[in-house]
Design an enzyme around this catalytic site. Sequence first.
Site, PDB file in Angstrom:
ATOM      1  N   HIS A  20       0.860  -1.187   0.000  1.00 24.64           N
ATOM      2  CA  HIS A  20       0.000   0.000   0.000  1.00 24.64           C
ATOM      3  C   HIS A  20       0.896   1.238   0.000  1.00 24.64           C
ATOM      4  CE1 HIS A  20       0.834   0.361   4.250  1.00 24.64           C
ATOM      5  NE2 HIS A  20       0.191  -0.762   4.553  1.00 24.64           N
ATOM      6  N   HIS A  23       4.092   1.508   2.242  1.00 19.85           N
ATOM      7  CA  HIS A  23       5.332   0.870   1.792  1.00 19.85           C
ATOM      8  C   HIS A  23       6.025   1.728   0.734  1.00 19.85           C
ATOM      9  CE1 HIS A  23       2.646  -2.645   2.874  1.00 19.85           C
ATOM     10  NE2 HIS A  23       3.665  -2.799   3.702  1.00 19.85           N
ATOM     11  N   CYS A 129       1.471 -12.900  18.879  1.00 18.52           N
ATOM     12  CA  CYS A 129       0.599 -12.374  17.820  1.00 18.52           C
ATOM     13  C   CYS A 129       1.185 -12.807  16.482  1.00 18.52           C
ATOM     14  CB  CYS A 129       0.494 -10.846  17.865  1.00 18.52           C
ATOM     15  SG  CYS A 129      -0.404 -10.203  16.418  1.00 18.52           S
ATOM     16  N   CYS A 132       1.894  -9.837  14.111  1.00 22.82           N
ATOM     17  CA  CYS A 132       3.171  -9.151  14.361  1.00 22.82           C
ATOM     18  C   CYS A 132       4.354 -10.103  14.255  1.00 22.82           C
ATOM     19  CB  CYS A 132       3.205  -8.551  15.766  1.00 22.82           C
ATOM     20  SG  CYS A 132       2.040  -7.216  16.035  1.00 22.82           S
ATOM     21  N   CYS A 154      -4.117  -8.191  20.333  1.00 29.44           N
ATOM     22  CA  CYS A 154      -2.942  -7.376  20.014  1.00 29.44           C
ATOM     23  C   CYS A 154      -3.401  -5.939  19.778  1.00 29.44           C
ATOM     24  CB  CYS A 154      -2.267  -7.926  18.758  1.00 29.44           C
ATOM     25  SG  CYS A 154      -1.054  -6.789  18.047  1.00 29.44           S
ATOM     26  N   HIS A 157      -3.121  -5.242  15.937  1.00 30.82           N
ATOM     27  CA  HIS A 157      -3.963  -5.992  15.000  1.00 30.82           C
ATOM     28  C   HIS A 157      -5.415  -6.147  15.441  1.00 30.82           C
ATOM     29  CE1 HIS A 157       0.015  -7.102  13.424  1.00 30.82           C
ATOM     30  NE2 HIS A 157      -0.639  -7.122  12.282  1.00 30.82           N
ATOM     31  N   LYS A 304      -4.146   4.940  10.962  1.00 33.95           N
ATOM     32  CA  LYS A 304      -2.931   4.422  10.338  1.00 33.95           C
ATOM     33  C   LYS A 304      -3.324   3.606   9.112  1.00 33.95           C
ATOM     34  CE  LYS A 304       0.908   1.315  10.745  1.00 33.95           C
ATOM     35  NZ  LYS A 304       1.267  -0.037  11.146  1.00 33.95           N
ATOM     36  N   LYS A 307      -3.788  -2.320   5.171  1.00 38.34           N
ATOM     37  CA  LYS A 307      -4.755  -3.073   4.379  1.00 38.34           C
ATOM     38  C   LYS A 307      -5.820  -3.669   5.296  1.00 38.34           C
ATOM     39  CE  LYS A 307      -5.667  -4.570   0.200  1.00 38.34           C
ATOM     40  NZ  LYS A 307      -5.848  -3.669  -0.929  1.00 38.34           N
TER      41      LYS A 307
END
Length: 523
Positions: A20, A23, A129, A132, A154, A157, A304, A307
Amino acid sequence: MSAGSFYITTPIFYVNDVPHIGHAYTEVAADVLARWHRQSGRDAWLLTGTDEHGQKILRTATANGVTPKEWADRLVETAWKPLLQTVNIANDDFIRTTDERHEVNAQKFLQHLHDEGHIYTGEYEGYYCVGCEEYKQTSDLVDGTGEYTGQLVCAIHSKPVELLHEKNYFFKMSAFADRLLALYEENPNFVQPEAARNEVLAFVKRGLSDLSISRSSFDWGIKVPWDESHVVYVWFDALLNYITAAGYGQNDEEFASRWPATHIVGKDILRFHAVIWPAMLMAAGIEVPKQVFGHGWLLVGGEKMSKSKLTGIAPSQITDTFGSDAFRYYFMRAISFGQDGSFSWEDLSARYQSELANGFGNLASRVIAMVVRYCDGVVPAAGELSAADLAIQATEKRVTDAAGAFIETLAIHDALASVWELVDELNGYITLQEPWALAKNPETRARLETVLHTAVRGLGTLAVLLSPVIPIATAKLWTALGGDGALADQRVDRAWDWAGGAQVSPLEPLFPRIESIVEPTDG
Ligand SMILES: [Zn+2]
């Protein structure tokens, strides 16, 4: 590291999913810095790549009915390498953690740590997790909501963690806490920006635990060399890419000439790079990185970008309309590097129009068109210089130096703002000098030529200064100005001193008008 070498890395990206704009943002920042240093006469080397091991990849591949290697191959070829084209990254290397050069030398590193007594066998029980790929402390967990009400999830997540109990190999990381604190103290630039440094300092001051570095419940990873029933913990494996790509274990001369590196990372993976990674290197007797720089998050609608939260925007959604130069310019200019920043289509399109198309593109088109119209395309010589002409020359020198100084501190946004002072001054200069009026009167011919000469010089300086950020548009401008040699070979630290051309050639609009912007409704 040899004098004049500049080794810069992006994180290697996890092939679990497609890229996305977050990156792409990291890639562009590292690429701009690499191009800038390359054009400053340094041996700059940009490394990027992909992280392909671990349980999450295994699960995703299995869910898609392929082997993890097949899954990784597919994502690398269809998503991650194409990303580099999409945003025009001039990387020098691309490492995959499934490359033999990585696997073999990562094992060599691990064996060395084992031989030196930095690794022991232990039992570990903790919350893990999978998102992660990390064991979590209870302070990293929050109460779940919705379908996960009543469970610990988490914090990143928002998904439940797994309670794992394993026999593991452990790295004695706790033994390095004092040396790490001394490193942060003696070299305040080691972790930047300041907020990132403070976070890392506070974390290490609370004390370090040892690190579980192997897993035995699945086999998608690098085998632990002395016990093949274990694979190396994916982060321990991934961090080593920065040295295995630079020749560690296989080419000592290359490694000595490249290492240490500047690591550009998202602030969410700061601890891995600023705590675990230097501790690993200290244990192996290898110099720590030159710097770990944690950039901020891209926020879309205040959240933030990721995806998994459905705000993911594919970089091509932006570049298909605006082009890669505008993508690069926008994110480097609009967001203070190191801070969180908000992306919006409105802001992107406003900056495209006012700064790139009107501010820079029109300036270039107008000046070149006037040299064609009034001087048959021949760049005129300057006559006696007025205070206004000298002021432009002084600005060229000043912004070249200022931008270079900002790049040294990774303040890419400030470097661009400095360069834009020259764009704005040149626009003001043309407005005040009115070359179209000077052209009407034969008696002001010498003045017209001096003004056009000064403006062409200023444009060439802009082409050189902006080439690390907007390489495509500036290369077109450089060609139109008749600049000598390839633009990428021009010294950005002496941008004002470029070898001018004798003749201009027509220039197509650098940033064409965009008629309508259809805002994508779904990532
Ligand atoms: Zn997580």
